[in-house]
Design a protein around this motif. Structure first.
Motif, short mmCIF file in Angstrom:
data_model
loop_
_atom_site.label_atom_id
_atom_site.label_comp_id
_atom_site.label_asym_id
_atom_site.label_seq_id
_atom_site.Cartn_x
_atom_site.Cartn_y
_atom_site.Cartn_z
N LEU A 295 0.18 -80.16 38.23
CA LEU A 295 -1.04 -80.07 39.03
C LEU A 295 -0.73 -79.65 40.46
O LEU A 295 -1.43 -78.81 41.05
CB LEU A 295 -1.77 -81.41 39.02
CG LEU A 295 -2.47 -81.78 37.72
CD1 LEU A 295 -2.83 -83.26 37.69
CD2 LEU A 295 -3.74 -80.93 37.53
N LEU A 296 0.32 -80.21 41.02
CA LEU A 296 0.70 -79.86 42.39
C LEU A 296 1.11 -78.39 42.46
O LEU A 296 0.69 -77.66 43.37
CB LEU A 296 1.85 -80.75 42.85
CG LEU A 296 2.32 -80.56 44.30
CD1 LEU A 296 1.18 -80.82 45.28
CD2 LEU A 296 3.51 -81.46 44.59
N PRO A 301 -3.43 -80.74 44.83
CA PRO A 301 -2.72 -81.95 45.26
C PRO A 301 -3.51 -83.23 45.05
O PRO A 301 -2.92 -84.29 44.83
CB PRO A 301 -2.45 -81.68 46.74
CG PRO A 301 -3.48 -80.68 47.14
CD PRO A 301 -3.70 -79.82 45.94
N GLY A 302 -4.83 -83.17 45.11
CA GLY A 302 -5.64 -84.37 44.89
C GLY A 302 -5.48 -84.91 43.48
O GLY A 302 -5.27 -86.11 43.28
N ALA A 303 -5.56 -84.03 42.48
CA ALA A 303 -5.37 -84.45 41.10
C ALA A 303 -3.92 -84.88 40.86
O ALA A 303 -3.67 -85.83 40.10
CB ALA A 303 -5.74 -83.31 40.15
N ALA A 304 -2.98 -84.21 41.52
CA ALA A 304 -1.58 -84.61 41.38
C ALA A 304 -1.37 -86.02 41.91
O ALA A 304 -0.67 -86.83 41.29
CB ALA A 304 -0.69 -83.62 42.14
N GLU A 305 -1.98 -86.33 43.05
CA GLU A 305 -1.86 -87.66 43.62
C GLU A 305 -2.39 -88.73 42.66
O GLU A 305 -1.76 -89.77 42.47
CB GLU A 305 -2.61 -87.73 44.95
CG GLU A 305 -2.52 -89.08 45.64
CD GLU A 305 -3.25 -89.10 46.96
OE1 GLU A 305 -2.96 -89.99 47.78
OE2 GLU A 305 -4.12 -88.23 47.19
N GLU A 323 8.36 -91.19 45.11
CA GLU A 323 8.86 -90.13 45.99
C GLU A 323 7.91 -88.94 46.04
O GLU A 323 7.72 -88.33 47.10
CB GLU A 323 10.24 -89.68 45.50
CG GLU A 323 11.33 -90.74 45.68
CD GLU A 323 12.57 -90.45 44.86
OE1 GLU A 323 12.61 -89.38 44.20
OE2 GLU A 323 13.51 -91.28 44.88
N ALA A 324 7.27 -88.64 44.92
CA ALA A 324 6.31 -87.54 44.89
C ALA A 324 5.10 -87.86 45.76
O ALA A 324 4.58 -87.00 46.48
CB ALA A 324 5.87 -87.26 43.45
N LEU A 325 4.64 -89.11 45.70
CA LEU A 325 3.51 -89.53 46.55
C LEU A 325 3.88 -89.47 48.02
O LEU A 325 3.08 -89.05 48.87
CB LEU A 325 3.07 -90.94 46.17
CG LEU A 325 2.20 -91.07 44.91
CD1 LEU A 325 1.99 -92.53 44.56
CD2 LEU A 325 0.85 -90.37 45.12
N LEU A 326 5.09 -89.88 48.35
CA LEU A 326 5.55 -89.82 49.74
C LEU A 326 5.59 -88.37 50.22
O LEU A 326 5.17 -88.06 51.34
CB LEU A 326 6.92 -90.46 49.86
CG LEU A 326 7.56 -90.45 51.25
CD1 LEU A 326 6.68 -91.18 52.26
CD2 LEU A 326 8.96 -91.06 51.21
N ALA A 327 6.09 -87.47 49.37
CA ALA A 327 6.14 -86.06 49.74
C ALA A 327 4.73 -85.50 49.95
O ALA A 327 4.50 -84.71 50.88
CB ALA A 327 6.88 -85.26 48.66
#
Length: 337
Positions: A295-296, A301-305, A323-327
């Protein structure tokens, strides 16, 4: 040097079986081996650490290895593309071996993944001896598995063998397994060649195509080779065309990563959506992790989050999702600035 002949028969003493809890064969088998080495633990303790969501259907070899490194004084490695003779050599050297393999109980239950602890072999009978935490028996007498029958099921998981060992046994492990025990590129190259050998004998072997795809993906990462991502994705395409069991992506995730590496993000979204329609698939945190990556990469990015957050709710210990959320958070902050 001339190889030392292996004993005709080996049976390691001191391994004690434990009946696995629900979908807990990975932690149960690891507990058997850790207890053998004197690290007293229970399968539920390992399961709680690795699969806090009771309905999680999968604990991967890498997770078992990381658990050993993070919580014990022992070491562990997962070796792929192994062969029957290497299993016998490990057992002869005193190492019990956990293998992951396919399990087909009956038409009703269908195919699934399953771990098994091997503790011996017999050359004359051409069988391994193993402790099966699902099928028993529960008196530690074990079950016998014919070489060829085990190899066929073992190949469905790229012939992975998990070895737990003490630091002082490292030299012996390298001596038994050779350079693939210290060089991952050699290991994955050997795994790819083993899959190609199987395909030369049976061109429509879906699992061999899958193993080839997985091995090429790991080589692509090691070499930074974009062409290998394409070749890996093509191998997975062929495996899917021939037909794979519907639970396959509960246990092995390289297709997601290969398709992402090849820029085929829609393929990952379609596959994860299909997996999420199953009760097992929707409870596997990796389904959401790799969906988030796709998704990202697709520009959402919203759906990825939301996908990463779902992965963390299923398993708060999934560092890759954190880590993905932090990025993502850092990207949002940079955009504001």
């Amino acid at each position: 040097p001339t190889p030392v002949p292996l004993p005709d028969s080996v049976q390691l003493e001191g391994l004690k079986i434990t009946p696995q809890k629900y979908n807990n064969c990975g932690p149960a088998n690891l507990a058997i081996v850790l207890n053998y080495y004197g690290h007293e633990t229970h399968q539920l303790d390992i399961g709680q650490a690795l699969k806090p969501n009771y309905d999680d259907r999968n604990v991967s070899p890498g997770e078992l290895v990381d658990y050993v490194a993070g919580t014990t004084e022992l070491a562990a490695r997962a070796f792929y593309g192994m062969e029957i003779e290497k299993l016998k050599a490990l057992l002869a050297a005193g190492f019990p071996v956990i293998v992951e393999k396919g399990l087909q109980l009956d038409a009703t239950h269908g195919w699934m993944g399953h771990y098994l602890t091997l503790y011996g072999y017999d050359k004359q009978e051409e069988v391994f001896f193993g402790l099966d935490t699902f099928l028993g028996p529960w008196d530690n007498t074990g079950r016998s598995f014919e070489y060829a029958a085990l190899d066929e099921l073992w190949a469905q998981f790229n012939r992975v063998a998990i070895v737990v060992y003490r630091d002082e046994q490292t030299e012996k492990l390298v001596e038994v397994l050779g350079p693939e025990s210290v060089d991952e590129r050699i290991m994955w190259q050997a795994a790819a060649e083993l899959a190609q050998k199987a395909l030369a004998e049976e061109a429509d072997d879906a699992f061999a195509w899958f193993d080839l795809g997985a091995s090429l993906y790991h080589l692509a990462v090691i070499d930074g080779n974009d062409d290998l991502y394409e070749q890996s994705a093509a191998a997975f395409d062929r495996a899917r065309e021939i037909g794979l069991p519907w639970r396959t992506l509960w246990y092995q995730f390289e297709p997601y990563l290969a398709y992402i590496g090849a820029g085929r993000f829609d393929e990952v979204l379609a596959l994860t959506e299909a997996v999420m329609t199953t009760s097992g698939g929707r409870n596997i945190e990796e389904t959401y992790l790799y969906r988030g990556h796709a998704l990202l990469a697709s520009g959402d990015p919203g759906a990825a989050e939301r996908a990463y957050e779902r992965a963390l709710r299923l398993n708060p210990g999934l560092d890759a999702a954190r880590e993905a959320l932090l990025a993502l958070s850092e990207m949002a902050a940079d955009d504001l600035n």
